[in-house]
Scaffold this motif. Structure first.
Motif, short mmCIF file in Angstrom:
data_model
loop_
_atom_site.label_atom_id
_atom_site.label_comp_id
_atom_site.label_asym_id
_atom_site.label_seq_id
_atom_site.Cartn_x
_atom_site.Cartn_y
_atom_site.Cartn_z
N VAL A 352 40.82 54.33 53.03
CA VAL A 352 41.32 52.96 53.07
C VAL A 352 40.14 52.03 52.81
CG1 VAL A 352 42.49 51.19 54.42
CG2 VAL A 352 43.12 53.60 54.72
N ARG A 353 40.29 51.18 51.81
CA ARG A 353 39.22 50.27 51.44
C ARG A 353 39.73 48.83 51.52
NH1 ARG A 353 37.22 53.38 45.93
NH2 ARG A 353 36.47 55.30 46.96
N ALA A 354 38.90 47.96 52.08
CA ALA A 354 39.20 46.53 52.16
C ALA A 354 38.06 45.78 51.49
CB ALA A 354 39.36 46.09 53.60
N GLU A 355 38.40 44.90 50.57
CA GLU A 355 37.37 44.15 49.86
C GLU A 355 37.89 42.75 49.51
OE1 GLU A 355 36.50 45.70 45.94
OE2 GLU A 355 38.35 46.89 46.00
N TYR A 356 36.94 41.90 49.20
CA TYR A 356 37.26 40.53 48.81
C TYR A 356 36.68 40.25 47.43
CZ TYR A 356 37.42 35.42 48.74
OH TYR A 356 37.66 34.12 48.39
N LEU A 357 37.51 39.66 46.55
CA LEU A 357 37.09 39.36 45.19
C LEU A 357 36.87 37.85 45.09
CD1 LEU A 357 39.74 41.55 43.31
CD2 LEU A 357 37.47 42.22 44.15
N PRO A 358 35.61 37.39 45.11
CA PRO A 358 35.36 35.94 45.12
C PRO A 358 35.84 35.24 43.86
CG PRO A 358 33.39 37.20 45.73
CD PRO A 358 34.38 38.18 45.19
N GLU A 359 35.76 35.91 42.70
CA GLU A 359 36.13 35.24 41.45
C GLU A 359 37.60 34.82 41.46
OE1 GLU A 359 34.88 38.25 41.66
OE2 GLU A 359 32.78 38.00 41.04
N SER A 360 38.47 35.71 41.93
CA SER A 360 39.91 35.43 41.95
C SER A 360 40.41 35.04 43.33
CB SER A 360 40.69 36.65 41.45
OG SER A 360 40.32 37.81 42.17
N THR A 427 47.78 49.82 46.09
CA THR A 427 46.90 48.66 46.20
C THR A 427 47.70 47.43 46.60
OG1 THR A 427 45.48 49.57 44.48
CG2 THR A 427 45.21 47.23 45.00
N ILE A 428 47.19 46.70 47.58
CA ILE A 428 47.78 45.44 48.02
C ILE A 428 46.77 44.34 47.73
CG2 ILE A 428 48.59 44.09 49.99
CD1 ILE A 428 49.48 46.67 51.30
N GLU A 429 47.21 43.29 47.05
CA GLU A 429 46.37 42.14 46.77
C GLU A 429 47.02 40.89 47.34
OE1 GLU A 429 45.71 41.97 42.59
OE2 GLU A 429 44.20 43.57 42.59
N LEU A 430 46.25 40.15 48.14
CA LEU A 430 46.75 38.94 48.80
C LEU A 430 45.79 37.79 48.52
CD1 LEU A 430 47.73 40.47 52.26
CD2 LEU A 430 49.31 39.68 50.50
N PRO A 431 46.32 36.62 48.19
CA PRO A 431 45.43 35.47 47.95
C PRO A 431 44.88 34.93 49.26
CG PRO A 431 47.72 34.78 47.77
CD PRO A 431 47.74 36.29 47.95
#
Length: 442
Positions: A352-360, A427-431
């Motif tokens: 399980v990986r959790a990360e933050y994408l600053p660009e988006s 994959t889950i992506e949340l703003p």
């Protein structure tokens, strides 16, 4: 009826515009054309008439009819035909000549003879209302009828297709589409037809999903109910099996209760378009879910690792959060992790990986298992309720469907891909939500 109403509206609008334009053009030429012409009646009566009458009055008073005739001969051609010197006995009152009589004035010559000096505006032909030649008006009416009929047909034809489409859709014909009847039009009406088709397709999808859900729910409820009936029947036949039957009944009741709870959660996730204004740490939620899942994975020898990437230095002191409903997102991530735990073999590994994408400005949670994966056609449908086709003939139940609806309610997305080495990546992506501005004390 719609076409007839639209036809008359277009025709009346065309005629009004036609009359307005012809009058404006005529007035423009009347005011700015210096060639010999008949001046407009209102100019003749309000400006030219009084001046000519005054000149005629002075001529009669100074020299009688002969002086008047000389004065008239010196007038411009467009004015000399409009002033008359009449004997009182032969002059009809101006009120009897509504078309031509404009101004009358009583005047006497030096010998004391009385006259009626009359300025009138008249045309050689009967006056034509609106100052439009009859031929031009006829041509305008014919052109207006043809143009209005064509324009009404061009507009109403697709509208009638849309109206019939709505009627068929109201009767339950969800396969109705109107774009093929519209043809190759490229305008707002064609855009409306495409929007109608999109709406009809979405309604068809929702109704089919509802019917499929009702069918699957009834199937899922039938199995525990059948086992409940069997346990009750066995208890009645053999009272000595009372304890084991009660255990089975209790187990099936718990399954029914869990299924009903999941159905309620699914309905809430589907209908809750504004989940809430709570700000929460998605990384902390994922970490707590992994900690709970490790207890369930330990008897099967499954290892669950958690990798939380650090925020960039500029965000470390004030890290972003997710805005919405923490409980709903907790349920979504938990369902994805439990689904991975369900299909991962003994002694396997889940990452399980959790990360933050600053660009988006996106949070990304990835759950990677070592299960059998899914087929290409199932990868997109696996987030629907009770999807079948998984290895072993099982179905996915409601867990991933709840996760999909919960993520969509938070304006995010969820998707699945197969790993090259085997297994599945969900994959889950949340703003990230904007934190409210701090309130400063006055």
């Amino acid at each position: 009826m719609t076409r007839r109403r639209l036809f008359w509206k277009i025709l009346l609008g065309f005629i009004f515009t036609f009359l307005l334009m012809t009058q404006a053009v005529w007035l423009l030429f009347a005011l700015h054309d210096d060639r010999e012409r008949e001046l407009p009646p209102f100019l003749m009566s309000s400006q030219i008439g009084p001046a000519v009458l005054e000149a005629g009055t002075q001529a009669v008073r100074a020299g009688g009819r002969s002086r008047f005739d000389s004065m008239v001969a010196d007038l411009p051609p467009d004015q000399r035909d409009h002033i008359l010197l009449l004997d009182p006995g032969t002059a009809r009152p101006s009120a009897d000549d509504h078309e031509n009589a404009v101004i009358d004035r009583q005047v006497s010559d030096p010998a004391g003879r009385a006259y009626v000096l009359r300025f009138r505006y008249h045309a050689n032909e009967p006056p034509w209302r609106f100052n439009i030649p009859p031929e031009l008006l006829v041509i305008g009416l014919l052109a207006g009828i043809i143009f209005s009929a064509f324009l009404a047909w061009y507009l109403v034809r697709p509208i009638n297709h849309l109206r019939r489409g709505f009627q068929r859709l109201a009767r339950g014909e969800l396969t109705t589409r109107v774009s093929p009847q519209i043809g190759s039009r490229r305008d707002e009406v064609a855009d409306l037809a495409h929007e109608f088709d999109s709406m009809a397709a979405r309604l068809q999808q929702l109704v089919e999903s509802r019917d499929r859900l009702l069918h699957d729910v009834s199937h899922e409820l039938r199995s525990p109910l059948a086992r409940l009936q069997l346990a009750i029947a066995l208890t009645r036949q053999s009272p000595s099996r009372f304890d084991s039957s009660m255990d089975r009944i209790e187990h099936e009741v718990d399954r029914l209760e869990g299924l009903v709870g999941e159905l309620l959660t699914l309905a809430r996730a589907e209908n809750d378009h504004h989940p809430g204004d709570e700000y929460f740490d998605i990384t902390g939620i994922a970490e707590s879910i992994v900690a709970d899942a490790r207890y369930e994975a330990e008897p099967r020898g499954i290892e669950i690792s958690f990798d939380s990437l650090a925020f960039p230095p500029e965000l470390a002191e004030d890290p972003p959060c997710v805005r919405g409903n923490a409980e709903l997102i907790h349920r979504a991530v938990d369902n994805v992790v439990r689904n991975a735990l369900r299909f991962t073999p003994r002694d396997g590994h889940i990452a399980v990986r959790a990360e933050y994408l600053p660009e988006s400005r996106l949070f990304r949670i990835s759950v990677i298992d070592e299960g059998p994966g899914v087929s290409a056609e199932l990868a997109g449908a696996m987030f629907e309720p009770f999807v079948r086709g998984m290895p072993g003939g099982s179905n996915l139940g409601l867990g991933l469907a709840i996760a999909s609806r919960a993520v969509a309610a938070h304006r995010g997305r969820i998707f699945a891909t197969n790993r090259d080495t085997g297994g599945l990546v969900v994959t889950i992506e949340l703003p990230a939500g904007e934190l409210p501005a701090p309130v400063t004390a006055p």
